[in-house]
Design an enzyme around this catalytic site. Structure first.
Site, PDB file in Angstrom:
ATOM      1  N   THR A  57       0.228  11.240  -9.931  1.00 34.62           N
ATOM      2  CA  THR A  57       0.857  10.425  -8.901  1.00 34.62           C
ATOM      3  C   THR A  57       2.159  11.041  -8.395  1.00 34.62           C
ATOM      4  OG1 THR A  57       1.994   8.297  -8.600  1.00 34.62           O
ATOM      5  CG2 THR A  57       1.859   9.100 -10.836  1.00 34.62           C
ATOM      6  N   ASP A  58       2.498  10.723  -7.148  1.00 31.39           N
ATOM      7  CA  ASP A  58       3.792  11.185  -6.604  1.00 31.39           C
ATOM      8  C   ASP A  58       4.971  10.514  -7.319  1.00 31.39           C
ATOM      9  OD1 ASP A  58       3.522   8.611  -5.562  1.00 31.39           O
ATOM     10  OD2 ASP A  58       3.890   9.180  -3.482  1.00 31.39           O
ATOM     11  N   GLU A  59       4.707   9.415  -8.053  1.00 26.98           N
ATOM     12  CA  GLU A  59       5.822   8.706  -8.703  1.00 26.98           C
ATOM     13  C   GLU A  59       6.501   9.556  -9.768  1.00 26.98           C
ATOM     14  OE1 GLU A  59       5.325   4.630  -9.735  1.00 26.98           O
ATOM     15  OE2 GLU A  59       4.158   4.200  -7.938  1.00 26.98           O
ATOM     16  N   TYR A  78       5.755   3.531 -16.334  1.00 24.10           N
ATOM     17  CA  TYR A  78       4.473   4.048 -15.834  1.00 24.10           C
ATOM     18  C   TYR A  78       4.614   5.512 -15.432  1.00 24.10           C
ATOM     19  CZ  TYR A  78       1.048   5.287 -12.250  1.00 24.10           C
ATOM     20  OH  TYR A  78       0.114   5.961 -11.497  1.00 24.10           O
ATOM     21  N   LYS A 128       2.939   8.986 -16.939  1.00 27.76           N
ATOM     22  CA  LYS A 128       2.106   9.916 -16.153  1.00 27.76           C
ATOM     23  C   LYS A 128       2.718  11.324 -16.195  1.00 27.76           C
ATOM     24  CE  LYS A 128      -1.088   9.270 -13.946  1.00 27.76           C
ATOM     25  NZ  LYS A 128      -2.534   9.304 -14.305  1.00 27.76           N
TER      26      LYS A 128
HETATM   27  P1  NAD Z   1      -7.080   1.275 -12.040  1.00 27.62           P
HETATM   28  O1  NAD Z   1      -6.073   0.544 -12.867  1.00 27.62           O
HETATM   29  O2  NAD Z   1      -7.752   0.575 -10.921  1.00 27.62           O
HETATM   30  O3  NAD Z   1      -8.229   1.847 -12.983  1.00 27.62           O
HETATM   31  C1  NAD Z   1      -7.979   2.436 -14.218  1.00 27.62           C
HETATM   32  C2  NAD Z   1      -9.313   2.564 -14.951  1.00 27.62           C
HETATM   33  O4  NAD Z   1      -9.065   3.232 -16.190  1.00 27.62           O
HETATM   34  C3  NAD Z   1      -9.966   1.223 -15.305  1.00 27.62           C
HETATM   35  O5  NAD Z   1     -11.342   1.267 -15.043  1.00 27.62           O
HETATM   36  C4  NAD Z   1      -9.686   1.063 -16.795  1.00 27.62           C
HETATM   37  O6  NAD Z   1     -10.677   0.287 -17.467  1.00 27.62           O
HETATM   38  C5  NAD Z   1      -9.708   2.517 -17.242  1.00 27.62           C
HETATM   39  N1  NAD Z   1      -8.946   2.743 -18.486  1.00 27.62           N
HETATM   40  C6  NAD Z   1      -7.690   2.320 -18.773  1.00 27.62           C
HETATM   41  N2  NAD Z   1      -7.328   2.718 -20.008  1.00 27.62           N
HETATM   42  C7  NAD Z   1      -8.375   3.434 -20.494  1.00 27.62           C
HETATM   43  C8  NAD Z   1      -8.613   4.130 -21.714  1.00 27.62           C
HETATM   44  N3  NAD Z   1      -7.687   4.163 -22.681  1.00 27.62           N
HETATM   45  N4  NAD Z   1      -9.784   4.766 -21.892  1.00 27.62           N
HETATM   46  C9  NAD Z   1     -10.751   4.732 -20.913  1.00 27.62           C
HETATM   47  N5  NAD Z   1     -10.584   4.067 -19.755  1.00 27.62           N
HETATM   48  C10 NAD Z   1      -9.407   3.441 -19.541  1.00 27.62           C
HETATM   49  O7  NAD Z   1      -6.328   2.583 -11.544  1.00 27.62           O
HETATM   50  P2  NAD Z   1      -6.468   3.382 -10.164  1.00 27.62           P
HETATM   51  O8  NAD Z   1      -5.554   2.791  -9.159  1.00 27.62           O
HETATM   52  O9  NAD Z   1      -7.899   3.570  -9.852  1.00 27.62           O
HETATM   53  O10 NAD Z   1      -5.828   4.786 -10.599  1.00 27.62           O
HETATM   54  C11 NAD Z   1      -6.645   5.802 -11.167  1.00 27.62           C
HETATM   55  C12 NAD Z   1      -5.774   7.002 -11.466  1.00 27.62           C
HETATM   56  O11 NAD Z   1      -5.159   7.456 -10.262  1.00 27.62           O
HETATM   57  C13 NAD Z   1      -4.633   6.720 -12.442  1.00 27.62           C
HETATM   58  O12 NAD Z   1      -4.504   7.817 -13.292  1.00 27.62           O
HETATM   59  C14 NAD Z   1      -3.411   6.586 -11.549  1.00 27.62           C
HETATM   60  O13 NAD Z   1      -2.249   6.957 -12.234  1.00 27.62           O
HETATM   61  C15 NAD Z   1      -3.744   7.550 -10.441  1.00 27.62           C
HETATM   62  N6  NAD Z   1      -3.158   7.263  -9.132  1.00 27.62           N
HETATM   63  C16 NAD Z   1      -3.266   6.028  -8.564  1.00 27.62           C
HETATM   64  C17 NAD Z   1      -2.756   5.796  -7.295  1.00 27.62           C
HETATM   65  C18 NAD Z   1      -2.867   4.450  -6.613  1.00 27.62           C
HETATM   66  O14 NAD Z   1      -2.289   4.263  -5.562  1.00 27.62           O
HETATM   67  N7  NAD Z   1      -3.608   3.500  -7.154  1.00 27.62           N
HETATM   68  C19 NAD Z   1      -2.096   6.833  -6.604  1.00 27.62           C
HETATM   69  C20 NAD Z   1      -1.990   8.095  -7.228  1.00 27.62           C
HETATM   70  C21 NAD Z   1      -2.546   8.294  -8.482  1.00 27.62           C
HETATM   71  O1  DAU Z   2       2.618   6.228  -5.356  1.00 25.23           O
HETATM   72  C1  DAU Z   2       1.447   6.177  -6.123  1.00 25.23           C
HETATM   73  C2  DAU Z   2       1.466   4.927  -6.984  1.00 25.23           C
HETATM   74  O2  DAU Z   2       1.277   3.840  -6.093  1.00 25.23           O
HETATM   75  C3  DAU Z   2       0.422   4.949  -8.086  1.00 25.23           C
HETATM   76  O3  DAU Z   2       0.726   5.958  -8.996  1.00 25.23           O
HETATM   77  C4  DAU Z   2       0.373   3.607  -8.819  1.00 25.23           C
HETATM   78  O4  DAU Z   2      -0.702   3.601  -9.747  1.00 25.23           O
HETATM   79  C5  DAU Z   2       0.159   2.514  -7.795  1.00 25.23           C
HETATM   80  O5  DAU Z   2       0.215   1.256  -8.448  1.00 25.23           O
HETATM   81  C6  DAU Z   2       1.228   2.574  -6.705  1.00 25.23           C
HETATM   82  O6  DAU Z   2       2.534   2.225  -7.241  1.00 25.23           O
HETATM   83  P1  DAU Z   2       3.540   1.263  -6.441  1.00 25.23           P
HETATM   84  O7  DAU Z   2       4.471   0.640  -7.412  1.00 25.23           O
HETATM   85  O8  DAU Z   2       4.124   1.958  -5.271  1.00 25.23           O
HETATM   86  O9  DAU Z   2       2.450   0.189  -5.878  1.00 25.23           O
HETATM   87  P2  DAU Z   2       2.503  -1.411  -5.767  1.00 25.23           P
HETATM   88  O10 DAU Z   2       1.333  -1.831  -4.948  1.00 25.23           O
HETATM   89  O11 DAU Z   2       2.716  -2.065  -7.081  1.00 25.23           O
HETATM   90  O12 DAU Z   2       3.829  -1.648  -4.907  1.00 25.23           O
HETATM   91  C7  DAU Z   2       3.966  -1.067  -3.608  1.00 25.23           C
HETATM   92  C8  DAU Z   2       5.321  -1.513  -3.052  1.00 25.23           C
HETATM   93  O13 DAU Z   2       5.278  -2.938  -2.832  1.00 25.23           O
HETATM   94  C9  DAU Z   2       6.472  -1.284  -4.017  1.00 25.23           C
HETATM   95  O14 DAU Z   2       7.638  -0.919  -3.267  1.00 25.23           O
HETATM   96  C10 DAU Z   2       6.700  -2.635  -4.671  1.00 25.23           C
HETATM   97  C11 DAU Z   2       6.291  -3.618  -3.571  1.00 25.23           C
HETATM   98  N1  DAU Z   2       5.717  -4.905  -4.059  1.00 25.23           N
HETATM   99  C12 DAU Z   2       4.661  -4.840  -4.934  1.00 25.23           C
HETATM  100  C13 DAU Z   2       4.097  -5.985  -5.429  1.00 25.23           C
HETATM  101  C14 DAU Z   2       2.939  -5.927  -6.418  1.00 25.23           C
HETATM  102  C15 DAU Z   2       6.205  -6.101  -3.613  1.00 25.23           C
HETATM  103  O15 DAU Z   2       7.140  -6.168  -2.799  1.00 25.23           O
HETATM  104  N2  DAU Z   2       5.646  -7.263  -4.102  1.00 25.23           N
HETATM  105  C16 DAU Z   2       4.609  -7.242  -5.021  1.00 25.23           C
HETATM  106  O16 DAU Z   2       4.162  -8.342  -5.440  1.00 25.23           O
END
Ligand code: NAD
Ligand code: DAU
Length: 340
Positions: free
Chosen positions: A126-128, A151, A155
């Site tokens: 992730t970019d985070e 988090y 990562k």
């Molecule tokens: P998600 O939370 O929707 O899914 C995570 C999945 O991993 C679930 O199916 C969960 O059951 C499984 N899991 C969790 N712990 C586990 C373990 N110990 N063993 C096996 N399976 C396990 O997450 P997502 O949003 O699909 O993100 C997937 C990946 O992409 C993550 O690594 C996250 O850091 C990365 N990522 C997410 C975003 C985003 O915006 N959502 C952006 C950049 C990177």
């Molecule tokens: O940038 C990539 C990341 O994006 C991934 O690595 C993470 O897995 C994914 O969860 C996401 O992280 P963020 O914290 O940016 O996403 P989230 O949807 O939780 O929040 C997006 C923005 O919205 C953030 O500035 C917080 C704000 N927010 C979020 C929630 C859940 C609110 O204002 N209210 C809320 O209830």
């Protein structure tokens, strides 16, 4: 036939990726290893469940015996590691599972893959991990790691292990780092699906602080195409950033969602800010464009409308994933009941 082990394939991005991989590569078999945490749902793969090129094992990536026996039973050519605890707010409430899965789980996978001589290992990150930007600038692959939440620290820990295995053991690892994803099957704890679900139910939308924080949005299909490009064309030991070149402040995103849904702005509720809230993320993805011939394709306006339609049409899915554990989390996080 080549075999790819996808971990976390029952989550949001993992399930979208498996669908893409099976469609794009008719000679690829997929093993999906997923622990089915609150965020993992077999229903996310229901439409492709019957494919004879897809198999599922329920298990934890941190379970060394299980991971080793899985790889001994079925030799795999490549691994794409999506499995993670993924929600920042949950990591602030309890960081334990984040360290266990995102750090130790990654290490267990790396060890098993190294022993088995896997050809490619893609760490989906992730970019985070780069921390937070001011009003200007972009994250590049050279930006120093500066994670701010439990988090993102977990990562970054996983990423550093991948980097160290590449350096020490000549391990064929690749790290991808993407900005905020949106699209179908995203768990409704993240801002876009949470706000769509709440607005459709005429519930308030909890905007943290003034909503000035900026995120760079990318459609999940564009991210998945990037991961596939990194898997097939990426260079071992390299990092590739993916982003949508689509920066939006949370409050503007919230207003746009309400407009598209035909709901009033009076649903906006400003609530206490997230502790340590990163101000701005924005990705420079020119390396991926140049080296992987990849570019984001989905325009945000089009992707957001399609996403709203998907959540409207999948109200039963939303209701099912919101039941049980999630309602307790919601009450703890927002101080209000999910169903009232
Ligand atoms: P998600 O939370 O929707 O899914 C995570 C999945 O991993 C679930 O199916 C969960 O059951 C499984 N899991 C969790 N712990 C586990 C373990 N110990 N063993 C096996 N399976 C396990 O997450 P997502 O949003 O699909 O993100 C997937 C990946 O992409 C993550 O690594 C996250 O850091 C990365 N990522 C997410 C975003 C985003 O915006 N959502 C952006 C950049 C990177
Ligand atoms: O940038 C990539 C990341 O994006 C991934 O690595 C993470 O897995 C994914 O969860 C996401 O992280 P963020 O914290 O940016 O996403 P989230 O949807 O939780 O929040 C997006 C923005 O919205 C953030 O500035 C917080 C704000 N927010 C979020 C929630 C859940 C609110 O204002 N209210 C809320 O209830």
């Amino acid at each position: 036939m080549t075999t790819v082990l996808v971990t976390g394939g029952c989550g949001f991005i993992g399930s979208n990726f498996i669908r893409l991989l099976l469609a794009e590569e008719p000679a690829t078999r997929v093993l999906n290893l997923d622990a089915l945490t609150y965020a993992g749902n077999l229903e996310n793969l229901a439409d492709i469940q019957t494919s004879d090129r897809l198999s599922f094992t329920r298990g934890d990536i941190g379970d060394r015996a299980l991971v080793e026996s899985l790889l001994a039973e079925t030799p795999v050519d490549a691994v794409v590691n999506f499995a993670a605890e993924s929600h920042v707010d949950r990591s602030i409430l309890d960081s334990d599972p984040f360290v266990r899965t995102n750090v130790v789980g990654t290490q267990v996978l790396l060890d098993a893959c190294r022993r088995r001589g896997v050809d490619r290992f893609v760490q989906v990150s992730t970019d985070e991990v780069y921390g937070s930007l001011g009003e200007t600038g972009l994250f590049t692959e050279e930006t120093p790691l500066s994670p701010n939440s439990p988090y993102s620290a977990s990562k970054a820990g996983g990423d550093l292990l991948v980097r160290a295995y590449c350096h020490t053991f000549d391990f064929p690892g690749i790290i991808t780092r993407c900005s905020n994803n949106y699209g179908p099957y995203q768990f409704p704890e993240k801002i876009i699906p949470l706000f769509i679900a709440n607005a459709l139910a005429d519930k308030s939308l909890p905007v943290y602080g003034q909503g000035r924080n900026v995120r760079d949005w990318i459609h999940v299909s564009d991210h998945c195409r990037g991961i596939l490009a990194a898997l097939r064309r990426g260079r071992p030991g390299e990092i590739y950033n993916f982003g949508g070149r689509c920066e939006i402040a949370n409050i503007d995103l919230t207003r746009e969602l309400l407009r598209l849904l035909g709901k009033p702005e009076s649903l906006i509720r400003h609530v206490a800010d997230r502790p340590g809230h990163d101000m701005r993320y924005a990705i420079d993805c020119t390396k991926a464009e140049r080296e992987l011939s990849w570019a984001p394709r989905v325009a945000f306006a089009e992707g957001l409308s399609q996403t709203i339609d998907w959540y409207r049409e999948h109200a039963d899915w939303v209701a099912r994933v919101q039941s049980g554990e999630y309602s307790k989390y919601y009450e703890r996080q927002y101080g209000t009941r999910l169903k009232s």
